[in-house]
Write a protein that holds these residues in place. Sequence first.
Motif, PDB file in Angstrom:
ATOM      1  N   ILE A   1       0.880  -1.166   0.000  1.00 33.80           N
ATOM      2  CA  ILE A   1       0.000   0.000   0.000  1.00 33.80           C
ATOM      3  C   ILE A   1       0.917   1.215   0.000  1.00 33.80           C
ATOM      4  O   ILE A   1       1.815   1.330   0.834  1.00 33.80           O
ATOM      5  CB  ILE A   1      -0.929   0.007   1.233  1.00 33.80           C
ATOM      6  N   VAL A   2       0.715   2.105  -0.975  1.00 35.85           N
ATOM      7  CA  VAL A   2       1.619   3.227  -1.209  1.00 35.85           C
ATOM      8  C   VAL A   2       0.827   4.527  -1.168  1.00 35.85           C
ATOM      9  O   VAL A   2      -0.261   4.613  -1.762  1.00 35.85           O
ATOM     10  CB  VAL A   2       2.335   3.078  -2.569  1.00 35.85           C
ATOM     11  N   SER A   3       1.356   5.532  -0.480  1.00 37.52           N
ATOM     12  CA  SER A   3       0.672   6.814  -0.378  1.00 37.52           C
ATOM     13  C   SER A   3       0.770   7.590  -1.683  1.00 37.52           C
ATOM     14  O   SER A   3       1.552   7.244  -2.585  1.00 37.52           O
ATOM     15  CB  SER A   3       1.271   7.647   0.758  1.00 37.52           C
ATOM     16  N   ALA A   4      -0.004   8.681  -1.769  1.00 38.78           N
ATOM     17  CA  ALA A   4       0.019   9.527  -2.962  1.00 38.78           C
ATOM     18  C   ALA A   4       1.379  10.165  -3.179  1.00 38.78           C
ATOM     19  O   ALA A   4       1.705  10.583  -4.293  1.00 38.78           O
ATOM     20  CB  ALA A   4      -1.056  10.607  -2.850  1.00 38.78           C
ATOM     21  N   GLU A   5       2.186  10.249  -2.124  1.00 36.25           N
ATOM     22  CA  GLU A   5       3.537  10.812  -2.227  1.00 36.25           C
ATOM     23  C   GLU A   5       4.579   9.766  -2.563  1.00 36.25           C
ATOM     24  O   GLU A   5       5.766  10.067  -2.661  1.00 36.25           O
ATOM     25  CB  GLU A   5       3.923  11.513  -0.920  1.00 36.25           C
ATOM     26  N   GLY A   6       4.140   8.498  -2.727  1.00 36.95           N
ATOM     27  CA  GLY A   6       5.065   7.425  -3.060  1.00 36.95           C
ATOM     28  C   GLY A   6       5.697   6.758  -1.859  1.00 36.95           C
ATOM     29  O   GLY A   6       6.658   5.995  -2.011  1.00 36.95           O
ATOM     30  N   ARG A   7       5.147   6.990  -0.672  1.00 41.80           N
ATOM     31  CA  ARG A   7       5.696   6.373   0.542  1.00 41.80           C
ATOM     32  C   ARG A   7       5.025   5.024   0.766  1.00 41.80           C
ATOM     33  O   ARG A   7       3.812   4.901   0.688  1.00 41.80           O
ATOM     34  CB  ARG A   7       5.471   7.294   1.740  1.00 41.80           C
ATOM     35  N   VAL A   8       5.821   3.986   1.020  1.00 45.68           N
ATOM     36  CA  VAL A   8       5.267   2.657   1.260  1.00 45.68           C
ATOM     37  C   VAL A   8       4.688   2.616   2.682  1.00 45.68           C
ATOM     38  O   VAL A   8       5.408   2.748   3.670  1.00 45.68           O
ATOM     39  CB  VAL A   8       6.337   1.565   1.080  1.00 45.68           C
ATOM     40  N   LEU A   9       3.371   2.434   2.771  1.00 43.60           N
ATOM     41  CA  LEU A   9       2.676   2.427   4.057  1.00 43.60           C
ATOM     42  C   LEU A   9       2.641   1.037   4.679  1.00 43.60           C
ATOM     43  O   LEU A   9       2.608   0.905   5.897  1.00 43.60           O
ATOM     44  CB  LEU A   9       1.250   2.947   3.876  1.00 43.60           C
ATOM     45  N   ALA A  10       2.602   0.017   3.842  1.00 46.35           N
ATOM     46  CA  ALA A  10       2.602  -1.372   4.324  1.00 46.35           C
ATOM     47  C   ALA A  10       3.107  -2.253   3.196  1.00 46.35           C
ATOM     48  O   ALA A  10       2.855  -1.978   2.016  1.00 46.35           O
ATOM     49  CB  ALA A  10       1.205  -1.807   4.746  1.00 46.35           C
ATOM     50  N   GLN A  11       3.814  -3.318   3.563  1.00 49.59           N
ATOM     51  CA  GLN A  11       4.404  -4.200   2.552  1.00 49.59           C
ATOM     52  C   GLN A  11       4.480  -5.621   3.084  1.00 49.59           C
ATOM     53  O   GLN A  11       4.877  -5.846   4.237  1.00 49.59           O
ATOM     54  CB  GLN A  11       5.805  -3.703   2.182  1.00 49.59           C
ATOM     55  N   ALA A  12       4.080  -6.582   2.258  1.00 50.42           N
ATOM     56  CA  ALA A  12       4.188  -7.990   2.630  1.00 50.42           C
ATOM     57  C   ALA A  12       5.546  -8.539   2.235  1.00 50.42           C
ATOM     58  O   ALA A  12       6.252  -7.970   1.400  1.00 50.42           O
ATOM     59  CB  ALA A  12       3.086  -8.793   1.940  1.00 50.42           C
ATOM     60  N   GLU A  13       5.894  -9.658   2.813  1.00 50.25           N
ATOM     61  CA  GLU A  13       7.124 -10.337   2.445  1.00 50.25           C
ATOM     62  C   GLU A  13       6.959 -10.990   1.075  1.00 50.25           C
ATOM     63  O   GLU A  13       5.856 -11.103   0.530  1.00 50.25           O
ATOM     64  CB  GLU A  13       7.462 -11.398   3.491  1.00 50.25           C
ATOM     65  N   ALA A  14       8.064 -11.445   0.515  1.00 50.47           N
ATOM     66  CA  ALA A  14       8.030 -12.080  -0.804  1.00 50.47           C
ATOM     67  C   ALA A  14       7.359 -13.451  -0.756  1.00 50.47           C
ATOM     68  O   ALA A  14       6.737 -13.871  -1.734  1.00 50.47           O
ATOM     69  CB  ALA A  14       9.444 -12.205  -1.361  1.00 50.47           C
ATOM     70  N   GLU A  15       7.459 -14.139   0.342  1.00 47.95           N
ATOM     71  CA  GLU A  15       6.964 -15.508   0.440  1.00 47.95           C
ATOM     72  C   GLU A  15       5.797 -15.593   1.410  1.00 47.95           C
ATOM     73  O   GLU A  15       5.748 -14.882   2.410  1.00 47.95           O
ATOM     74  CB  GLU A  15       8.091 -16.445   0.878  1.00 47.95           C
ATOM     75  N   GLY A  16       4.847 -16.477   1.085  1.00 50.47           N
ATOM     76  CA  GLY A  16       3.789 -16.797   2.019  1.00 50.47           C
ATOM     77  C   GLY A  16       2.527 -15.969   1.880  1.00 50.47           C
ATOM     78  O   GLY A  16       2.457 -15.009   1.111  1.00 50.47           O
ATOM     79  N   GLU A  17       1.523 -16.371   2.640  1.00 48.26           N
ATOM     80  CA  GLU A  17       0.244 -15.663   2.704  1.00 48.26           C
ATOM     81  C   GLU A  17       0.333 -14.579   3.771  1.00 48.26           C
ATOM     82  O   GLU A  17       0.836 -14.811   4.865  1.00 48.26           O
ATOM     83  CB  GLU A  17      -0.869 -16.655   3.063  1.00 48.26           C
TER      84      GLU A  17
END
Length: 417
Positions: free
Chosen positions: A222-238
């Motif tokens: 989830i990325v803000s309108a300014e391009g800041r990453v607000l939340a990020q999942a890992e590459a692997e898994g659910e």
Amino acid sequence: MIVSCGQMQAMTLAESAGVWQVVERLANQAAEAGADLLVLPEATYPAYWLKSATRYMQTDIERTPVVLDRFSKYAERHGLWLVVGFVEESGGRLYNSAAVIDRGGAVVGIARKSFLWDCDNRWFSPAEKLSVFDTEFGRMGVLICADARAPEIAATLAAQGAQFMILPTAWVNASKERRVYRNIHPDFLIRARAMEFGVPFACASKSGREGDFLEYVGQSRIVSAEGRVLAQAEAEGEHLITAEMTPHDSKPPNIDAATLKRVLSPEPPYRAATLGGRCTIQLRADADGIFSTLQSAGARVAKVAASELATFPPLRCHALSGAQVVVAKGRVADEVMARARAAENRVYVIVASDSAQLVVDPDGAIIRREADGSQALELDLARSDIKKFTPATDLWEQRHVASYRLGEQVASCPASL
């Protein structure tokens, strides 16, 4: 608004009955997290790799009305807006689609993928139009996976008033190394799109392998309108990621009449009759010197102000007219825009003032930074002439100009190099 993105472990077509348990689990978690909106991946049901349209139509796969009814019941049961990818059957065709469903379980609308990626071309038809949806949070634009590669698609949604963008996706791993994950969308492209159009993005992807054919990179975000990453999942898994996302009035590109005409022209883009060769640039030279060297070497080269990297039309026009290299005169504070411009057009981008600050290749990879201290660099111009992301994904063939609506339009566009 509180948004959750549910990252799912990939399942094959034969395992599609197990999708519903995963959807129920992620919807439960999103409701417990207080989410207003849940985003699930591209082709959540039944799978991304269909093998063939004939295989998809076999009786073990649930048909579109049943699938939509199931998704609607999840949305209603948990009081969530839901945007979820599925295979849509309509008019004898298959589409890679996403349903937009409100809290009461009503299907507000369906978005279809326009930019078909690789195996998509085997069984899906492209979208005929791009559209936004009215929600209680504001105007929602929906893109599906590779739609983010074409800046005209996000620009069309922005011009139609989208205040936030939702991206069900299944980002495929471009790396050949085990447990190394690479895809331009999470690497830089989604940040660039959010910054360019001034709206936040919520992206739900898949992870793991789908049979022997595909591996996904996860990394839902989830990325803000300014391009800041607000939340990020890992590459692997659910995973379920959740963040507060603030809709913004979008910033559609301002384009003059000549630029608009070129970007929307059905005229075929320039195609090189023979692939370019190699040339060497001196990285300690200034922007004008690098430009002159490339011209003297026979490269098709264009020059823009570095500030023009902030919006897509100038470089798109140069690429449509055949540029292999674009020299951006000046400096940039954030590398993602230069990377986006290179990757979306498959050209080299060189950012330079009194010397080369940054050199980006046609895949969007940074191949030299100023701090590297290198004095010279060889460019393989053939890479810019090959407009294929994959053997079955041609950049220019995936532009569907009839569906682009860019609105009122400032940047000038050359008719030719």
